[in-house]
Design a protein around this motif. Structure first.
Motif, PDB file in Angstrom:
ATOM      1  N   THR A   6     -75.886  40.581 125.477  1.00 22.07           N
ATOM      2  CA  THR A   6     -77.072  40.709 126.326  1.00 22.07           C
ATOM      3  C   THR A   6     -77.775  42.059 126.140  1.00 22.07           C
ATOM      4  N   CYS A   7     -77.076  43.027 125.548  1.00 18.58           N
ATOM      5  CA  CYS A   7     -77.673  44.347 125.318  1.00 18.58           C
ATOM      6  C   CYS A   7     -78.522  44.381 124.042  1.00 18.58           C
ATOM      7  N   PHE A   8     -78.367  43.381 123.180  1.00 23.59           N
ATOM      8  CA  PHE A   8     -79.133  43.327 121.936  1.00 23.59           C
ATOM      9  C   PHE A   8     -80.472  42.627 122.169  1.00 23.59           C
ATOM     10  N   GLU A   9     -81.490  43.058 121.445  1.00 21.27           N
ATOM     11  CA  GLU A   9     -82.798  42.436 121.528  1.00 21.27           C
ATOM     12  C   GLU A   9     -83.274  42.044 120.137  1.00 21.27           C
ATOM     13  N   SER A  26     -77.447  36.483 114.614  1.00 23.65           N
ATOM     14  CA  SER A  26     -78.361  35.889 113.625  1.00 23.65           C
ATOM     15  C   SER A  26     -79.237  36.968 112.985  1.00 23.65           C
ATOM     16  N   SER A  27     -79.985  36.583 111.995  1.00 19.86           N
ATOM     17  CA  SER A  27     -80.789  37.532 111.221  1.00 19.86           C
ATOM     18  C   SER A  27     -81.943  38.134 112.003  1.00 19.86           C
ATOM     19  N   GLU A  28     -82.224  37.631 113.191  1.00 22.69           N
ATOM     20  CA  GLU A  28     -83.302  38.217 113.997  1.00 22.69           C
ATOM     21  C   GLU A  28     -82.876  39.525 114.664  1.00 22.69           C
ATOM     22  N   TYR A  29     -81.589  39.850 114.560  1.00 21.77           N
ATOM     23  CA  TYR A  29     -81.087  41.110 115.104  1.00 21.77           C
ATOM     24  C   TYR A  29     -80.928  42.124 113.969  1.00 21.77           C
ATOM     25  N   HIS A  30     -81.191  43.390 114.285  1.00 26.11           N
ATOM     26  CA  HIS A  30     -81.150  44.440 113.263  1.00 26.11           C
ATOM     27  C   HIS A  30     -80.294  45.611 113.752  1.00 26.11           C
ATOM     28  N   VAL A  31     -79.271  45.927 112.977  1.00 30.57           N
ATOM     29  CA  VAL A  31     -78.406  47.066 113.280  1.00 30.57           C
ATOM     30  C   VAL A  31     -78.613  48.114 112.195  1.00 30.57           C
ATOM     31  N   SER A  53     -65.720  41.628 105.420  1.00 29.19           N
ATOM     32  CA  SER A  53     -67.056  41.661 104.830  1.00 29.19           C
ATOM     33  C   SER A  53     -68.001  42.499 105.680  1.00 29.19           C
ATOM     34  N   ARG A  54     -69.058  42.910 105.071  1.00 28.91           N
ATOM     35  CA  ARG A  54     -70.070  43.699 105.751  1.00 28.91           C
ATOM     36  C   ARG A  54     -70.967  42.756 106.564  1.00 28.91           C
ATOM     37  N   PRO A  55     -71.162  43.019 107.866  1.00 29.09           N
ATOM     38  CA  PRO A  55     -72.028  42.143 108.666  1.00 29.09           C
ATOM     39  C   PRO A  55     -73.440  42.070 108.089  1.00 29.09           C
TER      40      PRO A  55
END
Length: 299
Positions: free
Chosen positions: A165-168, A193-198, A222-224
């Motif tokens: 819930t903390c991710f946008e 999913s790919s709509e999140y960016h770290v 593996s690397r996320p």
């Protein structure tokens, strides 16, 4: 930019407010000691708390990290002499910030006793790493939340949902995880999913390299995919619960993880108070932002 801090074990004695305040205080101490200012308009800090989920299962950890350490009563009485405090907070200051401070003989004896304990415990943990089934039986007995996380899917998903819930979507994130929180963060990042960016993944005091943990992680490591930037792993030479760096062949992917060996408190080598105020970690968290003051100092 959002910075999301993910905690590890033994937090269920706190509530969400006290947990957040403690971590913010440690982090603020590190910022202050490095002459840095956080611009809240540019960076948001998130402190998701999941310690109460363990309580809902009517369980608690049977272990306190201090109980793992053999007690040398005479030298342990010197402990208070080794604790330094700031004028405005009860938090201890890392030795890195104590300039021109000479230790007394009793302080040196106390530090020697703690280093001896840490080395003994580290040797024990290294031995346990060769016997993951025995290691797991100890986890089952003493660290309830780790065992539940491995074997109780609803518990695991409740934690993931709380943190997610903390991710946008579309927002940039830095993820800072400590102890068991690094295992949780690793799994959760693989679910996003790919709509999140770290932008950066920072692991502190991580048990990920242990064989007992590897048994419960999909192989190979593996690397996320959501991780757009670097992965930095900080571990203390005194921390008996994070004995190994994250390096090939176990962590065999590109770009490789940046392992950084640091020192924390010899009497509390695994706790967040020694990691989150460390100058190298402070720098790692915010070197991507423009919130650093012009008079910043690099350690």
């Amino acid at each position: 930019m959002k910075v999301i801090f993910i905690h590890g074990i033994n937090q269920q004695n706190l509530d969400a407010h006290r947990f957040k305040q403690h971590w913010k205080n440690v982090f603020s101490l590190g910022l202050n000691k490095n002459n840095l200012t956080l611009e809240s308009a540019q960076t948001t800090l998130e402190f998701p708390f999941y310690g109460d989920i363990l309580t809902e299962y009517n369980l608690k950890n049977a272990i306190n990290l201090d109980t793992m350490r053999p007690h040398w009563h005479f030298l342990d009485r010197l402990k208070h002499l080794h604790q330094h405090k700031t004028p405005n907070t009860s938090l201890r200051i890392l030795p890195h910030y104590q300039y021109n401070t000479k230790m007394t003989l009793r302080e040196k004896l106390f530090q020697f006793s703690q280093i001896t304990k840490d080395r003994a415990l580290k040797e024990m943990v290294i031995l346990l790493n060769h016997f993951p089934n025995l290691h797991e039986s100890l986890v089952e007995k003493f660290i309830a939340e780790a065992y539940l996380y491995w074997y109780q899917a609803t518990f695991k998903q409740a934690i993931h949902q709380r943190i997610k819930t903390c991710f946008e979507p579309g927002q940039k994130h830095i993820v800072v995880a400590h102890s068991l929180g690094t295992v949780i963060a690793y799994n959760l990042l693989h679910e996003l999913s790919s709509e999140y960016h770290v932008e950066r993944f920072i692991t502190l005091a991580s048990p990920l390299p242990f064989n007992v943990v590897q048994k419960h992680i999909q192989q190979p490591m593996s690397r996320p995919r959501v991780l757009q930037g670097d992965w930095y792993n900080f571990y203390s030479k005194d921390d008996y619960l994070t004995t190994f760096p994250m390096s090939p062949p176990l962590f065999d992917f590109e770009p490789q993880i940046h392992n950084r060996l640091i020192t924390t408190f010899v009497d509390k080598p695994h706790e967040i108070i020694g990691y989150l105020q460390h100058p190298s970690i402070i720098r790692c968290i915010f070197e991507h932002t423009s919130a650093l003051k012009a008079n910043q100092h690099v350690f």
